[in-house]
Scaffold this active site. Structure first.
Site, PDB file in Angstrom:
ATOM      1  N   CYS A 238       0.845  -1.189   0.000  1.00  0.00           N
ATOM      2  CA  CYS A 238       0.000   0.000   0.000  1.00  0.00           C
ATOM      3  C   CYS A 238       0.880   1.238   0.000  1.00  0.00           C
ATOM      4  O   CYS A 238       2.000   1.210   0.504  1.00  0.00           O
ATOM      5  CB  CYS A 238      -0.900  -0.005   1.235  1.00  0.00           C
TER       6      CYS A 238
ATOM      7  N   CYS B 167      -1.568   3.321   7.362  1.00  0.00           N
ATOM      8  CA  CYS B 167      -2.548   3.646   8.414  1.00  0.00           C
ATOM      9  C   CYS B 167      -2.193   2.875   9.682  1.00  0.00           C
ATOM     10  O   CYS B 167      -1.925   1.670   9.629  1.00  0.00           O
ATOM     11  CB  CYS B 167      -3.951   3.280   7.963  1.00  0.00           C
TER      12      CYS B 167
ATOM     13  N   TYR C 287      -3.904   1.657  11.973  1.00  0.00           N
ATOM     14  CA  TYR C 287      -4.759   0.527  12.359  1.00  0.00           C
ATOM     15  C   TYR C 287      -4.857  -0.556  11.295  1.00  0.00           C
ATOM     16  O   TYR C 287      -5.649  -1.487  11.424  1.00  0.00           O
ATOM     17  CB  TYR C 287      -6.157   1.008  12.746  1.00  0.00           C
ATOM     18  N   CYS C 288      -4.071  -0.442  10.215  1.00  0.00           N
ATOM     19  CA  CYS C 288      -4.221  -1.391   9.108  1.00  0.00           C
ATOM     20  C   CYS C 288      -3.960  -2.830   9.561  1.00  0.00           C
ATOM     21  O   CYS C 288      -2.951  -3.116  10.191  1.00  0.00           O
ATOM     22  CB  CYS C 288      -3.261  -1.052   7.980  1.00  0.00           C
TER      23      CYS C 288
ATOM     24  N   SER D 109     -12.126   5.095   1.102  1.00  0.00           N
ATOM     25  CA  SER D 109     -11.940   5.060   2.551  1.00  0.00           C
ATOM     26  C   SER D 109     -11.688   6.460   3.078  1.00  0.00           C
ATOM     27  O   SER D 109     -10.721   7.115   2.682  1.00  0.00           O
ATOM     28  CB  SER D 109     -10.736   4.168   2.894  1.00  0.00           C
TER      29      SER D 109
ATOM     30  N   ASP E 185     -11.343 -12.471   4.494  1.00  0.00           N
ATOM     31  CA  ASP E 185     -10.455 -11.316   4.646  1.00  0.00           C
ATOM     32  C   ASP E 185      -9.962 -11.172   6.085  1.00  0.00           C
ATOM     33  O   ASP E 185      -8.840 -10.725   6.331  1.00  0.00           O
ATOM     34  CB  ASP E 185     -11.227 -10.053   4.223  1.00  0.00           C
TER      35      ASP E 185
ATOM     36  N   CYS F 289     -19.086 -10.883  13.971  1.00  0.00           N
ATOM     37  CA  CYS F 289     -17.938 -11.540  13.334  1.00  0.00           C
ATOM     38  C   CYS F 289     -17.093 -12.310  14.366  1.00  0.00           C
ATOM     39  O   CYS F 289     -16.733 -11.755  15.407  1.00  0.00           O
ATOM     40  CB  CYS F 289     -17.076 -10.483  12.654  1.00  0.00           C
TER      41      CYS F 289
ATOM     42  N   CYS G 184     -20.551  -6.345  21.443  1.00  0.00           N
ATOM     43  CA  CYS G 184     -21.874  -6.812  21.875  1.00  0.00           C
ATOM     44  C   CYS G 184     -22.712  -5.710  22.523  1.00  0.00           C
ATOM     45  O   CYS G 184     -23.884  -5.531  22.183  1.00  0.00           O
ATOM     46  CB  CYS G 184     -21.715  -8.002  22.824  1.00  0.00           C
TER      47      CYS G 184
HETATM   48  S1  SF4 Z   1     -18.333 -12.674   9.766  1.00  0.00           S
HETATM   49 FE1  SF4 Z   1     -17.210 -14.438   9.033  1.00  0.00          FE
HETATM   50  S2  SF4 Z   1     -17.088 -14.157   6.835  1.00  0.00           S
HETATM   51 FE2  SF4 Z   1     -17.596 -12.159   7.729  1.00  0.00          FE
HETATM   52  S3  SF4 Z   1     -15.643 -11.115   8.064  1.00  0.00           S
HETATM   53 FE3  SF4 Z   1     -16.146 -12.206   9.951  1.00  0.00          FE
HETATM   54  S4  SF4 Z   1     -15.118 -14.198   9.793  1.00  0.00           S
HETATM   55 FE4  SF4 Z   1     -15.213 -13.313   7.750  1.00  0.00          FE
HETATM   56  S1  SF4 Z   2      -5.978   0.543   5.792  1.00  0.00           S
HETATM   57 FE1  SF4 Z   2      -6.033   0.470   3.544  1.00  0.00          FE
HETATM   58  S2  SF4 Z   2      -5.124   2.417   2.908  1.00  0.00           S
HETATM   59 FE2  SF4 Z   2      -4.535   2.108   5.043  1.00  0.00          FE
HETATM   60  S3  SF4 Z   2      -2.533   1.088   4.989  1.00  0.00           S
HETATM   61 FE3  SF4 Z   2      -4.103  -0.516   5.097  1.00  0.00          FE
HETATM   62  S4  SF4 Z   2      -4.529  -1.085   2.995  1.00  0.00           S
HETATM   63 FE4  SF4 Z   2      -3.469   0.886   2.963  1.00  0.00          FE
HETATM   64  S1  SF4 Z   3     -25.514 -11.270  22.867  1.00  0.00           S
HETATM   65 FE1  SF4 Z   3     -24.536  -9.555  21.808  1.00  0.00          FE
HETATM   66  S2  SF4 Z   3     -23.222 -10.464  20.243  1.00  0.00           S
HETATM   67 FE2  SF4 Z   3     -24.652 -12.053  20.929  1.00  0.00          FE
HETATM   68  S3  SF4 Z   3     -26.386 -11.962  19.499  1.00  0.00           S
HETATM   69 FE3  SF4 Z   3     -26.900 -10.627  21.220  1.00  0.00          FE
HETATM   70  S4  SF4 Z   3     -26.202  -8.599  20.653  1.00  0.00           S
HETATM   71 FE4  SF4 Z   3     -25.213 -10.055  19.291  1.00  0.00          FE
END
Ligand code: SF4
Ligand code: SF4
Ligand code: SF4
Length: 414
Positions: A16, A20, A22-23, A130, A299, A353, A371
């Protein structure tokens, strides 16, 4: 019909032109398969012609749908250069076989000039840009490789895209700074002409023994001792942010501005699965293809433990549909703890996630860091969602909620 899946392409891998704070992708180089070539940061090597061709051919062939969606991300995909993307379009045309091909590109905007805009417009790319809000927020974490601010360049790219009528939306990373300023951020994004807003709360962990300030990547299930990175979004504040934006949106902007999370909530209240993976029951349908043709589960899980194989060696469909990937997908629901299983908002949240499930529960499961925010948001929007669903079921536009919002708020507070 074969089960559909989606791939996010990383044509430049972790490379990149920004740095950033936090990347979560810049340091992937430390985690890739041993033996993989590791270019220096400033060489910006990209996906080879061989991989690009195989990717486009196999991806189109693997989708039993009339429309195939290509998503280009990074690192920064534009550092692959315009010629790379022109080649991609050529291959898409060659292998389309009558299917409609759509392209989306997620970019930091720094390299977007008039040539890029003409190309993006000509080929109907949807561009995600972004931007973390006004200058004081954006320039705090989103810096160049040399530590310079980038806000002005991003704004110039947005102006250019508007001039060329390139369709764009915005992706705003919510962090410890901008999360306290929902109205400022929302007003700003509307002001620059964004009508589709994604807010992504950042939650990253660092190995405690890491000798670096950067978020040394560590896969979420790792048992290594780790701590939350200071730039991470606070769960409760995330709820406050989304509620504040919702209250403004529901009175003024329904039908004009789309906020991804609000769409997800409405879809869930309507009885369908949310379009965004984090709120779906299972994972596993959105994989990553790396620069060298390696496939990873997601990802958020580009770690050696989640490597699925390489498309130059095995067929992409087979890699995407192998049992280990199905197991990855199902683990999201299987690993839910009692708190989520009994939660009144499970239908809309599904525990969020797995990457964000970092707090130990007594039952051995892990609770999502966000949560408290999810609960606050879903509880707050519940009566509004009920109203909008009623309108939709009566074939009326849900935008009428803007006239009813004050009354609903009054009833909710009574
Ligand atoms: S919810 Fe599952 S599919 Fe979506 S970003 Fe998170 S780990 Fe990946
Ligand atoms: S967050 Fe996106 S723009 Fe920033 S360093 Fe990472 S890849 Fe590059
Ligand atoms: S307890 Fe929190 S993370 Fe779990 S389903 Fe409910 S709101 Fe979502």
């Amino acid at each position: 019909m074969r089960p559909p899946f989606h791939l996010m392409a990383k044509p430049t891998s972790y490379q990149c032109n920004l740095d950033c704070d936090y990347c979560f992708y810049l340091e992937k180089q430390h985690y890739f398969q041993k033996g993989q070539e590791r270019p220096k940061k400033d060489t910006f090597s990209h996906m080879s012609d061989e991989v690009l061709k195989a990717y486009i051919k196999q991806y189109i062939q693997s989708q039993d749908t009339p429309v195939v969606e290509f998503a280009w991300q990074g690192g920064e995909p534009t550092t692959a250069g315009l010629d790379f993307f022109k080649k991609a379009i050529q291959y898409q045309r060659r292998f389309a076989n009558g299917k409609q091909i759509n392209n989306s590109l997620q970019t930091n905007g720094v390299l977007i000039n008039d040539d890029w805009c003409r190309f993006l417009k000509q080929h109907n790319f949807l561009v995600g840009i972004s931007i973390d809000g006004p200058k004081e927020f954006h320039d705090h974490y989103r810096l160049s490789q040399g530590g310079k601010p980038t806000f002005d360049k991003v704004m110039a790219a947005i102006e250019r895209m508007k001039q060329h009528k390139v369709e764009f939306n915005t992706l705003t990373v919510l962090n410890d700074l901008n999360i306290d300023h929902p109205h400022k951020v929302y007003q700003f994004l509307k002001g620059i002409g964004s009508t589709f807003l994604q807010f992504i709360p950042i939650v990253e962990q660092q190995e405690i023994r890491a000798d670096s300030d950067r978020a040394m990547l560590i896969y979420p299930e790792s048992t290594t001792e780790k701590k939350l990175m200071p730039f991470s979004a606070d769960g409760k504040k995330y709820g406050d942010f989304m509620v504040a934006v919702f209250d403004e949106w529901v009175r003024k902007d329904v039908g004009k501005v789309y906020v991804q999370m609000f769409d997800c909530a409405l879809t869930a209240w309507y009885g369908h699965e949310a379009p965004l993976c984090i709120f779906r029951k299972e994972c596993g349908k959105g994989m990553v293809i790396e620069r060298n043709g390696d496939l990873y589960s997601c990802d958020h899980y580009v770690y050696p433990e989640y490597y699925l194989g390489n498309i130059l060696e095995e067929d992409m469909s087979r890699l995407a549909n192998q049992p280990v990937q199905s197991a990855f997908g199902k683990a999201k629901a299987d690993d839910l703890g009692i708190a989520c299983k009994c939660c009144e908002f499970r239908f809309a949240c599904n525990g969020g996630c797995p990457k964000h499930r970092i707090h130990d529960n007594a039952d051995g499961s892990r609770q999502n860091h966000l949560c408290a925010g999810y609960k606050k948001f879903f509880r707050h929007v519940s009566p509004y969602m009920d109203y909008m669903v009623k309108e939709l079921r009566s074939n009326r536009a849900p935008a009428s909620i803007m006239y009813a919002a004050d009354r609903i708020a009054l009833q909710a507070s009574a």
